[in-house]
Write a protein that holds these residues in place. Sequence first.
Motif, PDB file in Angstrom:
ATOM      1  N   MET A 146       0.821  -1.210   0.000  1.00 26.34           N
ATOM      2  CA  MET A 146       0.000   0.000   0.000  1.00 26.34           C
ATOM      3  C   MET A 146       0.858   1.266   0.000  1.00 26.34           C
ATOM      4  SD  MET A 146      -2.976  -1.114  -0.336  1.00 26.34           S
ATOM      5  CE  MET A 146      -3.824   0.458  -0.221  1.00 26.34           C
ATOM      6  N   ALA A 147       2.006   1.198   0.676  1.00 30.20           N
ATOM      7  CA  ALA A 147       2.914   2.351   0.676  1.00 30.20           C
ATOM      8  C   ALA A 147       3.457   2.594  -0.731  1.00 30.20           C
ATOM      9  CB  ALA A 147       4.059   2.120   1.655  1.00 30.20           C
ATOM     10  N   GLY A 148       3.760   1.503  -1.441  1.00 31.12           N
ATOM     11  CA  GLY A 148       4.226   1.633  -2.818  1.00 31.12           C
ATOM     12  C   GLY A 148       3.177   2.264  -3.716  1.00 31.12           C
ATOM     13  N   ILE A 149       1.928   1.859  -3.543  1.00 36.24           N
ATOM     14  CA  ILE A 149       0.827   2.432  -4.329  1.00 36.24           C
ATOM     15  C   ILE A 149       0.670   3.917  -4.027  1.00 36.24           C
ATOM     16  CG2 ILE A 149      -1.697   2.447  -4.554  1.00 36.24           C
ATOM     17  CD1 ILE A 149      -1.622  -0.601  -4.348  1.00 36.24           C
ATOM     18  N   ALA A 150       0.711   4.264  -2.734  1.00 35.27           N
ATOM     19  CA  ALA A 150       0.585   5.676  -2.342  1.00 35.27           C
ATOM     20  C   ALA A 150       1.707   6.518  -2.939  1.00 35.27           C
ATOM     21  CB  ALA A 150       0.600   5.791  -0.814  1.00 35.27           C
ATOM     22  N   SER A 151       2.908   5.962  -2.941  1.00 31.82           N
ATOM     23  CA  SER A 151       4.064   6.675  -3.480  1.00 31.82           C
ATOM     24  C   SER A 151       3.899   6.946  -4.968  1.00 31.82           C
ATOM     25  CB  SER A 151       5.332   5.858  -3.220  1.00 31.82           C
ATOM     26  OG  SER A 151       6.460   6.495  -3.780  1.00 31.82           O
ATOM     27  N   TRP A 152       3.462   5.939  -5.734  1.00 32.70           N
ATOM     28  CA  TRP A 152       3.287   6.116  -7.169  1.00 32.70           C
ATOM     29  C   TRP A 152       2.178   7.115  -7.486  1.00 32.70           C
ATOM     30  CZ3 TRP A 152       6.231   5.630 -11.080  1.00 32.70           C
ATOM     31  CH2 TRP A 152       7.234   4.651 -11.111  1.00 32.70           C
ATOM     32  N   LEU A 153       1.073   7.047  -6.748  1.00 33.22           N
ATOM     33  CA  LEU A 153      -0.029   7.967  -6.996  1.00 33.22           C
ATOM     34  C   LEU A 153       0.385   9.421  -6.770  1.00 33.22           C
ATOM     35  CD1 LEU A 153      -3.047   6.047  -5.384  1.00 33.22           C
ATOM     36  CD2 LEU A 153      -2.695   6.532  -7.818  1.00 33.22           C
ATOM     37  N   SER A 154       1.291   9.630  -5.825  1.00 36.13           N
ATOM     38  CA  SER A 154       1.699  10.993  -5.479  1.00 36.13           C
ATOM     39  C   SER A 154       2.583  11.642  -6.544  1.00 36.13           C
ATOM     40  CB  SER A 154       2.433  11.004  -4.128  1.00 36.13           C
ATOM     41  OG  SER A 154       3.693  10.354  -4.234  1.00 36.13           O
ATOM     42  N   THR A 155       3.250  10.844  -7.363  1.00 36.93           N
ATOM     43  CA  THR A 155       4.211  11.424  -8.321  1.00 36.93           C
ATOM     44  C   THR A 155       4.022  10.926  -9.758  1.00 36.93           C
ATOM     45  OG1 THR A 155       5.840   9.686  -7.827  1.00 36.93           O
ATOM     46  CG2 THR A 155       5.962  11.705  -6.518  1.00 36.93           C
ATOM     47  N   TYR A 156       2.941  10.216 -10.034  1.00 36.51           N
ATOM     48  CA  TYR A 156       2.814   9.572 -11.345  1.00 36.51           C
ATOM     49  C   TYR A 156       2.837  10.532 -12.543  1.00 36.51           C
ATOM     50  CZ  TYR A 156       1.696   6.175 -14.871  1.00 36.51           C
ATOM     51  OH  TYR A 156       1.771   5.382 -15.984  1.00 36.51           O
ATOM     52  N   PRO A 157       2.162  11.675 -12.495  1.00 33.30           N
ATOM     53  CA  PRO A 157       2.221  12.588 -13.648  1.00 33.30           C
ATOM     54  C   PRO A 157       3.656  12.964 -14.037  1.00 33.30           C
ATOM     55  CG  PRO A 157       0.479  13.262 -12.170  1.00 33.30           C
ATOM     56  CD  PRO A 157       1.241  12.185 -11.457  1.00 33.30           C
ATOM     57  N   VAL A 158       4.517  13.127 -13.040  1.00 37.61           N
ATOM     58  CA  VAL A 158       5.920  13.461 -13.316  1.00 37.61           C
ATOM     59  C   VAL A 158       6.607  12.288 -14.016  1.00 37.61           C
ATOM     60  CG1 VAL A 158       8.122  14.176 -12.310  1.00 37.61           C
ATOM     61  CG2 VAL A 158       5.987  14.936 -11.280  1.00 37.61           C
ATOM     62  N   ASP A 159       6.232  11.064 -13.649  1.00 42.15           N
ATOM     63  CA  ASP A 159       6.842   9.883 -14.260  1.00 42.15           C
ATOM     64  C   ASP A 159       6.499   9.788 -15.745  1.00 42.15           C
ATOM     65  OD1 ASP A 159       8.284   7.227 -13.820  1.00 42.15           O
ATOM     66  OD2 ASP A 159       6.391   6.526 -14.671  1.00 42.15           O
ATOM     67  N   VAL A 160       5.279  10.185 -16.097  1.00 44.53           N
ATOM     68  CA  VAL A 160       4.875  10.172 -17.514  1.00 44.53           C
ATOM     69  C   VAL A 160       5.783  11.096 -18.320  1.00 44.53           C
ATOM     70  CG1 VAL A 160       3.038  10.728 -19.161  1.00 44.53           C
ATOM     71  CG2 VAL A 160       2.472   9.612 -16.992  1.00 44.53           C
ATOM     72  N   ILE A 161       6.007  12.292 -17.812  1.00 42.16           N
ATOM     73  CA  ILE A 161       6.866  13.253 -18.509  1.00 42.16           C
ATOM     74  C   ILE A 161       8.301  12.749 -18.562  1.00 42.16           C
ATOM     75  CG2 ILE A 161       7.757  15.614 -18.476  1.00 42.16           C
ATOM     76  CD1 ILE A 161       4.772  15.321 -19.230  1.00 42.16           C
ATOM     77  N   LYS A 162       8.781  12.161 -17.467  1.00 45.17           N
ATOM     78  CA  LYS A 162      10.147  11.620 -17.440  1.00 45.17           C
ATOM     79  C   LYS A 162      10.330  10.543 -18.510  1.00 45.17           C
ATOM     80  CE  LYS A 162      11.339   8.200 -15.045  1.00 45.17           C
ATOM     81  NZ  LYS A 162      12.030   7.383 -16.098  1.00 45.17           N
ATOM     82  N   SER A 163       9.366   9.641 -18.616  1.00 50.79           N
ATOM     83  CA  SER A 163       9.460   8.567 -19.613  1.00 50.79           C
ATOM     84  C   SER A 163       9.484   9.122 -21.029  1.00 50.79           C
ATOM     85  CB  SER A 163       8.284   7.592 -19.454  1.00 50.79           C
ATOM     86  OG  SER A 163       8.369   6.888 -18.245  1.00 50.79           O
ATOM     87  N   ARG A 164       8.660  10.124 -21.281  1.00 50.14           N
ATOM     88  CA  ARG A 164       8.608  10.721 -22.617  1.00 50.14           C
ATOM     89  C   ARG A 164       9.913  11.436 -22.977  1.00 50.14           C
ATOM     90  NH1 ARG A 164       2.661  12.371 -24.585  1.00 50.14           N
ATOM     91  NH2 ARG A 164       1.723  10.366 -24.092  1.00 50.14           N
ATOM     92  N   LEU A 165      10.490  12.132 -22.017  1.00 50.77           N
ATOM     93  CA  LEU A 165      11.755  12.823 -22.263  1.00 50.77           C
ATOM     94  C   LEU A 165      12.886  11.829 -22.494  1.00 50.77           C
ATOM     95  CD1 LEU A 165      11.550  15.682 -19.603  1.00 50.77           C
ATOM     96  CD2 LEU A 165      11.485  15.951 -22.095  1.00 50.77           C
ATOM     97  N   GLN A 166      12.902  10.727 -21.739  1.00 49.31           N
ATOM     98  CA  GLN A 166      13.977   9.745 -21.882  1.00 49.31           C
ATOM     99  C   GLN A 166      13.825   8.906 -23.141  1.00 49.31           C
ATOM    100  OE1 GLN A 166      14.056   7.690 -18.018  1.00 49.31           O
ATOM    101  NE2 GLN A 166      15.752   9.005 -17.408  1.00 49.31           N
ATOM    102  N   ALA A 167      12.589   8.731 -23.614  1.00 48.02           N
ATOM    103  CA  ALA A 167      12.364   7.983 -24.855  1.00 48.02           C
ATOM    104  C   ALA A 167      12.498   8.878 -26.078  1.00 48.02           C
ATOM    105  CB  ALA A 167      10.978   7.337 -24.836  1.00 48.02           C
ATOM    106  N   ASP A 168      12.485  10.182 -25.865  1.00 49.50           N
ATOM    107  CA  ASP A 168      12.563  11.134 -26.974  1.00 49.50           C
ATOM    108  C   ASP A 168      13.901  11.010 -27.694  1.00 49.50           C
ATOM    109  OD1 ASP A 168      11.588  13.212 -28.563  1.00 49.50           O
ATOM    110  OD2 ASP A 168      12.614  14.731 -27.376  1.00 49.50           O
ATOM    111  N   GLY A 169      13.852  10.964 -29.018  1.00 48.11           N
ATOM    112  CA  GLY A 169      15.074  10.864 -29.808  1.00 48.11           C
ATOM    113  C   GLY A 169      15.444   9.454 -30.183  1.00 48.11           C
ATOM    114  N   VAL A 170      14.637   8.461 -29.764  1.00 45.29           N
ATOM    115  CA  VAL A 170      14.941   7.061 -30.106  1.00 45.29           C
ATOM    116  C   VAL A 170      14.965   6.870 -31.617  1.00 45.29           C
ATOM    117  CG1 VAL A 170      14.058   4.693 -29.999  1.00 45.29           C
ATOM    118  CG2 VAL A 170      14.066   6.093 -27.953  1.00 45.29           C
ATOM    119  N   GLY A 171      14.043   7.523 -32.311  1.00 46.20           N
ATOM    120  CA  GLY A 171      13.994   7.396 -33.769  1.00 46.20           C
ATOM    121  C   GLY A 171      14.910   8.355 -34.495  1.00 46.20           C
ATOM    122  N   GLY A 172      15.722   9.100 -33.744  1.00 45.11           N
ATOM    123  CA  GLY A 172      16.660  10.039 -34.355  1.00 45.11           C
ATOM    124  C   GLY A 172      16.171  11.466 -34.382  1.00 45.11           C
TER     125      GLY A 172
END
Length: 308
Positions: free
Chosen positions: A200-226
């Motif tokens: 439950m602590a893990g779930i609470a932690s993810w819910l508190s910061t998930y929108p930031v994780d979406v942006i982080k994933s997009r920035l880190q995946a950006d440029g894969v296709g060149g």
Amino acid sequence: MDFVAGCIGGAAGVLVGHPFDTVKVRLQVQSVDKPLYRGTFHCFQSIIRQESVFGLYKGIGSPMMGLTFINAIVFGVQGNTMRLLAHDTPMNQFLAGAAAGAIQCVICCPMELAKTRMQMQGTGEKKSSRKLYKNSLDCLARIYNREGLRGVNRGMVTTLIRETPGFGVYFLAYDVLTRSLGCEPDDRYMIPKLLFAGGMAGIASWLSTYPVDVIKSRLQADGVGGVNQYSSIADCVRQSVQREGYMVFTRGLTSTLLRAFPVNAATFATVTLVLMYARGVEEGPKDCEPAQPSHHSQIQQQAQPSSL
């Protein structure tokens, strides 16, 4: 032995949770114009059908390699911070966890960059005809050769924004839950309570910061296709909201929450069993007695690697 138990528990968590993480990343970064997946379960089915079960474990080498260093940083920083703060209170648990989360970003950010790039490689292909990266280390080496240290640390700011409050919320939630549930040495339900509190602590932690994780994933995946689509964090947020609405910040949330509970449960179970085996059944359960705050803090540190 505490550190070893934490590492083994973290490894168990990675093995259990990595397929869910792969699905999360695929859903977060897929094109809104030509989406490959309709949802969490369709993504699971498509990856297994098109890329085999091993497709779900793409990029697992990176979190496995970074695990030891991350646990060492979290363990040391959280423990030392708690000793400096002197009192084992929920607020101090939050502050100590936040400090640990911030410092471990030095390892976490490059590790997750390699993981994300490996997870996106060969999307929809059982045998990729052209592999850009051989493995996680090769991925980081190639990024460094092309973009230098800045490239290897792509997404560092968003990782810092995610991990600092994320770890704080995790330790706070776990502390509050274990105190509320009670954890007596002779409690026959001690381990189930620890598993529940950790999950439950893990779930609470993810819910508190998930929108930031979406942006982080997009920035880190950006440029894969060149081609780089985003020029900054603000630009990524603006383009994402403009094209997909505010619901973009929930992309992949289902698989993340499905992953959060078993990952933390597996971590807790493994840590507890290793400690009980090493210290003896009589000494092992005392690690979660409220009367012994130092041991209570140690269990929390071991239970949550960077993946939350």
